[in-house]
Scaffold this motif. Structure first.
Motif, PDB file in Angstrom:
ATOM      1  N   ARG A 209       0.765  -1.093   0.203  1.00 33.54           N
ATOM      2  CA  ARG A 209      -0.061   0.054   0.072  1.00 33.54           C
ATOM      3  C   ARG A 209       0.710   1.350   0.009  1.00 33.54           C
ATOM      4  NH1 ARG A 209      -4.187  -0.229   4.623  1.00 33.54           N
ATOM      5  NH2 ARG A 209      -4.228   1.829   4.154  1.00 33.54           N
ATOM      6  N   GLU A 210       1.811   0.973   0.708  1.00 38.80           N
ATOM      7  CA  GLU A 210       2.814   2.233   0.906  1.00 38.80           C
ATOM      8  C   GLU A 210       3.407   2.677  -0.529  1.00 38.80           C
ATOM      9  OE1 GLU A 210       6.805   3.590   3.216  1.00 38.80           O
ATOM     10  OE2 GLU A 210       5.896   2.135   3.888  1.00 38.80           O
ATOM     11  N   TYR A 211       3.866   1.505  -1.350  1.00 42.58           N
ATOM     12  CA  TYR A 211       4.521   1.645  -2.573  1.00 42.58           C
ATOM     13  C   TYR A 211       3.620   2.592  -3.695  1.00 42.58           C
ATOM     14  CZ  TYR A 211       6.688   0.839  -6.897  1.00 42.58           C
ATOM     15  OH  TYR A 211       7.099   0.835  -8.217  1.00 42.58           O
ATOM     16  N   LEU A 212       2.068   1.831  -3.573  1.00 44.89           N
ATOM     17  CA  LEU A 212       1.289   2.677  -4.599  1.00 44.89           C
ATOM     18  C   LEU A 212       0.707   3.920  -3.971  1.00 44.89           C
ATOM     19  CD1 LEU A 212      -0.561  -0.746  -5.402  1.00 44.89           C
ATOM     20  CD2 LEU A 212       1.196   0.335  -6.519  1.00 44.89           C
ATOM     21  N   SER A 213       0.845   4.369  -2.827  1.00 43.52           N
ATOM     22  CA  SER A 213       0.017   5.704  -2.344  1.00 43.52           C
ATOM     23  C   SER A 213       0.920   6.713  -3.215  1.00 43.52           C
ATOM     24  CB  SER A 213       0.717   5.627  -0.775  1.00 43.52           C
ATOM     25  OG  SER A 213       0.358   6.847  -0.555  1.00 43.52           O
ATOM     26  N   GLY A 214      -0.173   7.540  -3.639  1.00 46.97           N
ATOM     27  CA  GLY A 214       0.180   8.761  -4.300  1.00 46.97           C
ATOM     28  C   GLY A 214       0.428   8.507  -5.672  1.00 46.97           C
ATOM     29  N   LYS A 215       0.315   7.152  -6.330  1.00 46.62           N
ATOM     30  CA  LYS A 215       0.471   6.849  -7.626  1.00 46.62           C
ATOM     31  C   LYS A 215      -0.981   6.755  -8.247  1.00 46.62           C
ATOM     32  CE  LYS A 215       4.822   4.329  -7.538  1.00 46.62           C
ATOM     33  NZ  LYS A 215       5.051   4.775  -6.269  1.00 46.62           N
ATOM     34  N   GLU A 216      -0.972   7.061  -9.599  1.00 46.25           N
ATOM     35  CA  GLU A 216      -2.523   6.878 -10.143  1.00 46.25           C
ATOM     36  C   GLU A 216      -3.154   5.202  -9.974  1.00 46.25           C
ATOM     37  OE1 GLU A 216      -4.382   7.274 -14.820  1.00 46.25           O
ATOM     38  OE2 GLU A 216      -2.161   7.356 -14.498  1.00 46.25           O
ATOM     39  N   SER A 217      -2.050   4.430  -9.675  1.00 47.19           N
ATOM     40  CA  SER A 217      -2.846   3.026  -9.477  1.00 47.19           C
ATOM     41  C   SER A 217      -3.328   2.926  -8.094  1.00 47.19           C
ATOM     42  CB  SER A 217      -1.677   2.251  -9.528  1.00 47.19           C
ATOM     43  OG  SER A 217      -0.705   2.330  -8.589  1.00 47.19           O
ATOM     44  N   ALA A 218      -3.362   4.015  -7.229  1.00 47.92           N
ATOM     45  CA  ALA A 218      -3.968   4.151  -6.190  1.00 47.92           C
ATOM     46  C   ALA A 218      -5.485   4.171  -6.217  1.00 47.92           C
ATOM     47  CB  ALA A 218      -3.733   5.095  -5.263  1.00 47.92           C
ATOM     48  N   SER A 219      -6.033   4.564  -7.284  1.00 46.61           N
ATOM     49  CA  SER A 219      -7.332   4.498  -7.794  1.00 46.61           C
ATOM     50  C   SER A 219      -7.930   2.990  -8.115  1.00 46.61           C
ATOM     51  CB  SER A 219      -7.529   5.373  -8.918  1.00 46.61           C
ATOM     52  OG  SER A 219      -7.002   4.620 -10.208  1.00 46.61           O
ATOM     53  N   ALA A 220      -6.932   2.032  -7.941  1.00 46.64           N
ATOM     54  CA  ALA A 220      -7.669   0.490  -8.227  1.00 46.64           C
ATOM     55  C   ALA A 220      -8.467   0.259  -7.049  1.00 46.64           C
ATOM     56  CB  ALA A 220      -6.519  -0.126  -8.165  1.00 46.64           C
ATOM     57  N   THR A 221      -9.378  -0.640  -7.096  1.00 46.33           N
ATOM     58  CA  THR A 221     -10.156  -1.155  -6.124  1.00 46.33           C
ATOM     59  C   THR A 221      -9.280  -2.233  -5.472  1.00 46.33           C
ATOM     60  OG1 THR A 221     -10.812  -3.234  -7.379  1.00 46.33           O
ATOM     61  CG2 THR A 221     -12.171  -1.139  -7.627  1.00 46.33           C
ATOM     62  N   ASP A 222      -9.978  -2.355  -4.071  1.00 47.64           N
ATOM     63  CA  ASP A 222      -9.272  -3.135  -3.204  1.00 47.64           C
ATOM     64  C   ASP A 222      -9.055  -4.604  -3.785  1.00 47.64           C
ATOM     65  OD1 ASP A 222      -9.026  -1.113  -1.261  1.00 47.64           O
ATOM     66  OD2 ASP A 222     -10.492  -1.858  -0.061  1.00 47.64           O
ATOM     67  N   LEU A 223     -10.008  -5.178  -4.552  1.00 51.09           N
ATOM     68  CA  LEU A 223     -10.100  -6.474  -5.263  1.00 51.09           C
ATOM     69  C   LEU A 223      -8.871  -6.490  -6.226  1.00 51.09           C
ATOM     70  CD1 LEU A 223     -11.108  -9.364  -5.708  1.00 51.09           C
ATOM     71  CD2 LEU A 223     -12.830  -8.229  -7.149  1.00 51.09           C
ATOM     72  N   GLN A 224      -8.903  -5.480  -6.976  1.00 50.32           N
ATOM     73  CA  GLN A 224      -7.701  -5.369  -8.094  1.00 50.32           C
ATOM     74  C   GLN A 224      -6.348  -5.384  -7.447  1.00 50.32           C
ATOM     75  OE1 GLN A 224      -9.172  -1.921  -9.898  1.00 50.32           O
ATOM     76  NE2 GLN A 224     -10.436  -3.185 -11.461  1.00 50.32           N
ATOM     77  N   MET A 225      -6.196  -4.870  -6.258  1.00 52.36           N
ATOM     78  CA  MET A 225      -5.024  -4.732  -5.628  1.00 52.36           C
ATOM     79  C   MET A 225      -4.642  -5.926  -4.963  1.00 52.36           C
ATOM     80  SD  MET A 225      -4.765  -0.865  -3.657  1.00 52.36           S
ATOM     81  CE  MET A 225      -4.491   0.688  -4.286  1.00 52.36           C
ATOM     82  N   THR A 226      -5.739  -6.662  -4.311  1.00 53.94           N
ATOM     83  CA  THR A 226      -5.560  -7.955  -3.753  1.00 53.94           C
ATOM     84  C   THR A 226      -5.327  -9.004  -4.871  1.00 53.94           C
ATOM     85  OG1 THR A 226      -7.438  -7.516  -2.034  1.00 53.94           O
ATOM     86  CG2 THR A 226      -7.049  -9.900  -2.592  1.00 53.94           C
ATOM     87  N   ILE A 227      -5.390  -9.086  -6.130  1.00 53.88           N
ATOM     88  CA  ILE A 227      -5.392  -9.889  -6.984  1.00 53.88           C
ATOM     89  C   ILE A 227      -3.812  -9.795  -7.285  1.00 53.88           C
ATOM     90  CG2 ILE A 227      -5.256 -10.363  -9.588  1.00 53.88           C
ATOM     91  CD1 ILE A 227      -8.121  -9.647  -9.275  1.00 53.88           C
ATOM     92  N   MET A 228      -3.205  -8.438  -7.185  1.00 54.17           N
ATOM     93  CA  MET A 228      -1.774  -8.492  -7.458  1.00 54.17           C
ATOM     94  C   MET A 228      -0.938  -8.513  -6.361  1.00 54.17           C
ATOM     95  SD  MET A 228      -1.386  -7.430 -10.889  1.00 54.17           S
ATOM     96  CE  MET A 228       0.283  -7.421 -10.632  1.00 54.17           C
ATOM     97  N   ALA A 229      -1.374  -8.332  -5.281  1.00 54.42           N
ATOM     98  CA  ALA A 229      -0.636  -8.355  -3.970  1.00 54.42           C
ATOM     99  C   ALA A 229      -0.577 -10.061  -3.950  1.00 54.42           C
ATOM    100  CB  ALA A 229      -1.507  -7.896  -2.683  1.00 54.42           C
ATOM    101  N   SER A 230      -1.628 -10.828  -4.120  1.00 52.00           N
ATOM    102  CA  SER A 230      -1.722 -12.325  -4.126  1.00 52.00           C
ATOM    103  C   SER A 230      -0.844 -12.947  -4.912  1.00 52.00           C
ATOM    104  CB  SER A 230      -3.015 -13.038  -4.296  1.00 52.00           C
ATOM    105  OG  SER A 230      -3.978 -12.264  -3.561  1.00 52.00           O
ATOM    106  N   LEU A 231      -0.514 -12.337  -6.411  1.00 50.36           N
ATOM    107  CA  LEU A 231       0.552 -12.816  -6.851  1.00 50.36           C
ATOM    108  C   LEU A 231       1.854 -12.412  -6.629  1.00 50.36           C
ATOM    109  CD1 LEU A 231      -0.713 -11.875 -10.587  1.00 50.36           C
ATOM    110  CD2 LEU A 231      -0.662 -14.205  -9.756  1.00 50.36           C
ATOM    111  N   LEU A 232       2.108 -11.372  -6.053  1.00 47.95           N
ATOM    112  CA  LEU A 232       3.322 -10.989  -5.352  1.00 47.95           C
ATOM    113  C   LEU A 232       3.710 -11.960  -4.272  1.00 47.95           C
ATOM    114  CD1 LEU A 232       5.863  -9.333  -5.487  1.00 47.95           C
ATOM    115  CD2 LEU A 232       4.755  -7.700  -4.360  1.00 47.95           C
TER     116      LEU A 232
END
Length: 483
Positions: A209-232
């Motif tokens: 969350r800290e890495y994406l903070s302030g970036k345009e990708s911060a507009s993504a939904t929690d579900l979309q972030m969860t998908i990428m975080a799960s891959l990582l």
């Protein structure tokens, strides 16, 4: 005579000069001619060992004993990525004479240690057989060990990557994970692009969350972030990275592999964090090929192999919750929610070295509670009609005796003799007997006719229901019990 005297004086002078030089060289440390008198002053240390107020001879005896104990408790490690190797004590030796030769009175002095190049080469070759080390590489590591051992403080660690960078020049994919998706939503695409090329620095902690903070990708939904975080997260389990924080949702997102979810929820302050304990940099790569989202980690290969797998999945059937509503017709059932099975996922990781299993780790046990089936039933109770013949077979049995003297409401057969008839039907016994002559007549007969019947004729149909004890009872047309 005079030349001989001159030679003698010259010889004595020379001898005096040599003796003076030797005396001057050794007298300061308390050795030589004044070894029994000259001592080191206060606050004189050789490494961690105090040699204050000791002459050279006593100081050497003390250091010999100290060095013997130090070598027995030697703790020196060589580290390459995820493998830490102990340097044997016989590879290192401490030199008391050399230490005292360089020692100065009243200060902190370093220890002099010698590292066997041959012994070190053998240790590196046996434990890091996937890497190739030149003689120059071995010399660099040996020299670094000697420098770090000058303090005499244990343990000491040498990260080979810091002194032989050539070993780490060739990077390759060391971990990967995929997610099936036919269409890439904008938020998912933005997160994917921001993660692509991300460098995980040595000895650093990464916050999703800290890495994406302030970036345009911060507009993504929690579900979309969860998908990428799960891959990582799944890729991280294939490394020696330390997972600092990882959460799951109440329900496993569609497409995310069971056991590998890393939920992001900004409202609940759920994040995904991990630490890179290595001395090398790793690079995150992301890509989408039209049907599959891919995430990979590039870096120097690990010495160990990390095989993560789902050990067990246990399913739990949902329960049914019934709700009553006045808007549901009697006897009808509406399914509001079909529910969902729950499950428990156990994940483990096998750590192998050179193909041999070294350790089995319990990674996680994820539990997703079952989602109940919800049904809506009517408030009105259904009243069942029970046929009379099913209630009491005796109530439909009629015994009738007919004689020629009786009369009926309907025309009957006359007979010269007396006859009788038994009827199993309900109603009155109106049907008489017929004569053998087959003569039919209307009106009255000569015999008497009588009828006995338990049935009812002309009454309303009787309705039945069950009471709380399961007994069959009579009810009126409104379903109320009849006393």
């Amino acid at each position: 005579m005079k030349p001989n005297i001159y030679k003698i004086f010259l010889f004595l002078g020379t001898l005096l000069l040599v003796g003076s030089a030797i005396f001057a060289q050794q007298a300061y440390a308390g050795d030589g001619f004044l070894s029994n008198f000259k001592k080191f002053s206060k606050h004189t240390y050789a490494g961690p060992f105090d040699i204050s107020k000791h002459n050279r001879k006593d100081a050497k005896e003390k250091l010999v004993n100290n060095f013997l104990e130090l070598e027995q408790n030697l703790s020196v490690q060589l580290i390459v990525q995820d493998l830490q190797v102990d340097v044997p004590a016989d590879v290192v030796s401490f030199d008391p004479d050399a230490t005292l030769n360089e020692a100065k009175s009243g200060v902190d002095n370093s220890l002099i240690a010698n590292v066997s190049r041959e012994g070190l080469r053998t240790v590196m070759k046996q434990n890091f057989n996937s890497l190739s080390f030149s003689e120059e590489d071995v010399e660099k590591i040996a020299a670094q060990l000697e420098v770090q051992l000058r303090s005499g403080i244990m343990p000491q660690q040498v990260y080979i990557a810091s002194f032989i960078p050539e070993v780490y020049e060739q990077k390759q994919v060391i971990a990967s994970a995929t997610y099936e998706v036919d269409e890439l939503a904008k938020g998912l695409r933005l997160v994917m692009e921001d993660l692509n090329g991300l460098e995980i620095q040595p000895n650093s902690t990464f916050s999703f969350r800290e890495y994406l903070s302030g970036k345009e990708s911060a507009s993504a939904t929690d579900l979309q972030m969860t998908i990428m975080a799960s891959l990582l997260y799944k890729a991280a389990l294939q490394t020696n990275w330390v997972i600092d924080e990882r959460n799951i949702s109440s329900e496993l997102p569609v497409g995310v592999e069971p056991g590998f979810e890393a939920a992001i929820n900004r409202k609940l302050d759920l994040d995904f964090l991990f630490t890179n304990p290595n001395q090398t940099v790793f690079t995150i790569r992301t890509d989408w090929n039209g049907s599959q989202l891919e995430l990979s980690v590039e870096g120097l290969p690990f010495v160990h192999r990390y095989d993560t797998e789902v050990e067990k999945i246990t399913k739990y059937d949902p329960k049914t919750v019934i709700r009553y509503s006045a808007f549901v017709n009697a006897g009808a059932v509406e399914v509001v929610d079909t529910g969902k099975k729950g499950m428990e996922v156990a994940v483990k990781r096998n750590i192998l070295l050179n193909g041999s299993l070294e350790e089995i780790e319990d990674v996680s046990i994820d539990f997703y509670a079952p989602k109940p089936i919800i049904e809506r039933h009517s408030l009105e109770k259904v009243v069942e009609k029970v046929p009379t013949s099913d209630v009491d077979s005796n109530s439909s049995h009629t015994d009738g005796n007919f004689s020629g003297n009786g009369s009926t409401d309907k025309p009957s057969n006359s007979s010269n003799g007396n006859g009788s008839s038994t009827s199993n039907g309900g109603g009155s016994g109106t049907t008489g007997s017929s004569s053998s002559n087959g003569t039919n007549s209307g009106g009255s007969g000569n015999g008497n006719s009588s009828s006995n019947s338990n049935g009812s004729n002309g009454k309303d149909d009787v309705k039945y229901d069950y009471d709380k004890g399961g007994n069959l009872i009579e009810v009126d047309k409104n379903g109320n019990p009849i006393d």
